[in-house]
Design a protein around this motif. Sequence first.
Motif, PDB file in Angstrom:
ATOM      1  N   ILE A 174       0.953  -1.090   0.065  1.00  0.00           N
ATOM      2  CA  ILE A 174      -0.005  -0.078   0.018  1.00  0.00           C
ATOM      3  C   ILE A 174       0.899   1.146   0.041  1.00  0.00           C
ATOM      4  CG2 ILE A 174      -1.586   1.459   1.104  1.00  0.00           C
ATOM      5  CD1 ILE A 174      -2.613  -1.183   2.864  1.00  0.00           C
ATOM      6  N   ARG A 175       1.011   2.127  -1.337  1.00  0.00           N
ATOM      7  CA  ARG A 175       1.724   2.853  -1.202  1.00  0.00           C
ATOM      8  C   ARG A 175       1.209   4.243  -0.630  1.00  0.00           C
ATOM      9  NH1 ARG A 175       4.863   2.945  -6.939  1.00  0.00           N
ATOM     10  NH2 ARG A 175       2.937   4.128  -7.521  1.00  0.00           N
ATOM     11  N   VAL A 176       2.020   4.999   0.333  1.00  0.00           N
ATOM     12  CA  VAL A 176       1.332   5.910   1.136  1.00  0.00           C
ATOM     13  C   VAL A 176       2.382   7.317   1.035  1.00  0.00           C
ATOM     14  CG1 VAL A 176       0.577   6.823   3.233  1.00  0.00           C
ATOM     15  CG2 VAL A 176       0.182   4.565   2.556  1.00  0.00           C
ATOM     16  N   TRP A 177       1.817   8.376   0.614  1.00  0.00           N
ATOM     17  CA  TRP A 177       2.531   9.706   0.750  1.00  0.00           C
ATOM     18  C   TRP A 177       2.115  10.571   1.609  1.00  0.00           C
ATOM     19  CZ3 TRP A 177       0.798   6.961  -3.292  1.00  0.00           C
ATOM     20  CH2 TRP A 177       1.870   6.752  -4.731  1.00  0.00           C
ATOM     21  N   VAL A 178       2.986  11.122   2.448  1.00  0.00           N
ATOM     22  CA  VAL A 178       2.735  12.059   3.309  1.00  0.00           C
ATOM     23  C   VAL A 178       3.333  13.383   3.551  1.00  0.00           C
ATOM     24  CG1 VAL A 178       2.720  12.674   6.055  1.00  0.00           C
ATOM     25  CG2 VAL A 178       2.419  10.104   5.218  1.00  0.00           C
TER      26      VAL A 178
END
Length: 85
Positions: A4-8
Amino acid sequence: MTPIRVWVRSLGNASRVRVEGMANANLLLDRLGHSFIFKNSEPFEEDRTSSCFSFLVPYGSRLSRAIFEKALIAIPGVQLMAEPA
């Protein structure tokens, strides 16, 4: 298992979180809610040029950016990406 690719991206007193796929965004919010990291976020925004969904996570006295990112990394399958949300 597909990561699950997540950017913050930090916005000062909150972070904008971008996640690939609505199901993944819902799963992420569910897992974070069960860990008592936070109980609410801003509504989803859909990026129509990609399959990403984003939401805001507000910080407070019990949640800092560092604590939030550690909680994200601790979720099995989450891949925290380097690029901003």
